[in-house]
Scaffold this active site. Structure first.
Site, mmCIF file in Angstrom:
data_model
loop_
_atom_site.group_PDB
_atom_site.id
_atom_site.type_symbol
_atom_site.label_atom_id
_atom_site.label_comp_id
_atom_site.label_asym_id
_atom_site.label_seq_id
_atom_site.Cartn_x
_atom_site.Cartn_y
_atom_site.Cartn_z
ATOM 1 N N SER A 141 0.850 -1.188 0.000
ATOM 2 C CA SER A 141 0.000 0.000 0.000
ATOM 3 C C SER A 141 0.884 1.236 0.000
ATOM 4 C CB SER A 141 -0.899 -0.006 1.240
ATOM 5 O OG SER A 141 -1.733 1.134 1.257
ATOM 6 N N HIS A 155 -2.312 7.131 -4.842
ATOM 7 C CA HIS A 155 -2.471 6.013 -3.915
ATOM 8 C C HIS A 155 -2.591 4.725 -4.712
ATOM 9 C CE1 HIS A 155 -5.626 3.171 -2.393
ATOM 10 N NE2 HIS A 155 -4.781 3.088 -1.392
ATOM 11 N N ARG A 159 -3.626 -6.453 -2.765
ATOM 12 C CA ARG A 159 -3.638 -7.322 -1.598
ATOM 13 C C ARG A 159 -4.261 -8.692 -1.929
ATOM 14 N NH1 ARG A 159 -7.222 -3.311 -1.599
ATOM 15 N NH2 ARG A 159 -9.426 -3.841 -1.434
ATOM 16 N N GLY A 308 -3.456 -6.231 17.198
ATOM 17 C CA GLY A 308 -2.014 -6.214 16.976
ATOM 18 C C GLY A 308 -1.573 -5.463 15.745
ATOM 19 N N SER A 309 -2.503 -4.788 15.065
ATOM 20 C CA SER A 309 -2.110 -4.051 13.855
ATOM 21 C C SER A 309 -1.245 -2.855 14.238
ATOM 22 C CB SER A 309 -3.345 -3.583 13.091
ATOM 23 O OG SER A 309 -4.120 -2.720 13.892
ATOM 24 N N ARG A 310 -0.440 -2.420 13.291
ATOM 25 C CA ARG A 310 0.510 -1.341 13.561
ATOM 26 C C ARG A 310 -0.115 -0.015 13.118
ATOM 27 N NH1 ARG A 310 5.551 1.027 11.962
ATOM 28 N NH2 ARG A 310 7.035 0.934 13.696
#
Length: 351
Positions: A141, A155, A159, A308-310
């Site tokens: 991304s 952009h 995925r 737990g995503s950043r």
């Protein structure tokens, strides 16, 4: 015979070492799954997709760095305790780019209830086992915010998603797209951008570009403003036919079109002169960009809802600077009003 076997074994080791060295040079950082594991599973689609997103990240980062040699990418490899990790490459405060990020993530674990609910709302029939849905997701991304208001923001995201259901069957799909958000309208740039994407789609099926162009216009819609985020491009999701291999090849063509559809536009305009008023309009349009990403973007929402995503990497898409003015309306017949007309009424750029 033993001597021949030893020579062949030594040759195989040397070949593997050479291949590993070549892969390291191709990428911005070591892959999340590890080079040896990717080589071992090189024929599996998941490995091929991870290699593709790593290559796409490196190609875009190097193309951007060539245009902004005084700046450099911060490369941040991170791990997720629930499974997987990612590589965030971010350039800030360059001469050409105010902020440019190109992220890769390869994560796995159990789908959160909120994420599963979001998918079911799109028509996914997900049969959980004891309330659990193992998943694997990976993608590349990027969001690029240039300093010059005559260079558009761009952009892209490509995925792959896989979910294992209670009976062991796996649902899979691809998604992604590439879109352009100019501050001022330049029809020549819009035509180049859309034609490049159309050529990538047309290699696979002439029906794909018009379908995904419309999907893009409909998806990047800021409902409370009654306008699109930009002049579109292509967008698709939940793509799982005609076959996994054919969809992968389509996604690969789209990913390979990212650099040629955008970099020539940056080269063309990065040294254009601009006024303080034009810079102000750019800041206001960036405000709209932020509104869409935080209120409507499905990928951002999924990331924020995934345990737990950043968050730091998810919010990479936001510009360094933006502005909101109450009830701002540009003068009629101005260059600012011209871009608004296109955002409210999307155009066909290739016919």
């Amino acid at each position: 015979a033993l001597g021949l076997w030893r020579r062949q074994a030594a040759f195989a080791v040397a070949r593997d070492d050479e291949e590993e060295k070549e892969l390291r040079q191709r990428f911005m950082a070591p892959p999340v799954s590890g080079l040896r594991e990717l080589r071992r599973r090189r024929r599996e689609l998941r490995s091929r997709m991870e290699l593709l997103i790593m290559e796409t990240q490196a190609e875009m980062c190097r193309a951007l760095a060539d245009l902004d040699p005084g700046a450099s990418f911060a490369i941040d490899s991170w791990e997720r305790k629930e499974g997987g990790g990612g590589i965030s490459c971010v350039l800030q405060d360059g001469e050409v780019f105010e902020k440019a990020g190109v992220n890769v993530s390869v994560v796995s674990g159990l789908l959160s209830e909120e994420a599963a609910r979001q998918m079911r709302s799109r028509g996914k029939s997900l049969k959980a086992k004891d309330g659990k849905l193992p998943f694997c997701a990976m993608g590349v991304s990027s969001v690029i915010h240039p300093k010059n208001p005559h260079v558009p923001t761009m952009h892209f995201n490509y995925r792959y998603f896989e979910i294992e259901e209670a009976d062991g069957t796996k649902q899979w799909w691809f998604g992604g797209g590439t879109d352009l958000t100019p501050t001022y309208l330049n029809e020549e740039d819009a035509i180049h951008f859309h034609k490049t994407l159309k050529e990538a789609c047309d290699k696979h099926d002439l029906k794909l570009y018009p379908k995904y162009k419309k999907w893009c216009d409909d998806y990047f819609y800021i409902k409370h403003r009654g306008e699109r985020r930009g002049i579109g491009g292509i967008f698709f999701d939940d793509m799982n036919s005609p076959s996994k291999e054919e969809v992968f090849q389509f996604v690969k063509s789209c990913a390979k079109a990212v650099v040629p559809c955008y970099i020539p536009i940056v080269k063309k305009h990065c040294h254009d002169s601009f006024t303080p008023e034009e810079k102000l309009w750019q800041q206001l349009r960036r405000g709209r960009y932020v509104e869409f990403n935080l209120l409507y973007d499905r990928g951002t929402k999924f990331g924020l809802l995934t345990p737990g995503s950043r968050i730091e990497s998810i919010l990479m898409s936001l510009p360094l600077t933006a502005r909101w003015e109450y009830m701002h309306n540009p003068p009629e017949s101005s260059k600012e009003a011209e871009i608004l007309e296109v955002l409210r009424n999307p155009k066909d750029w290739v016919h």
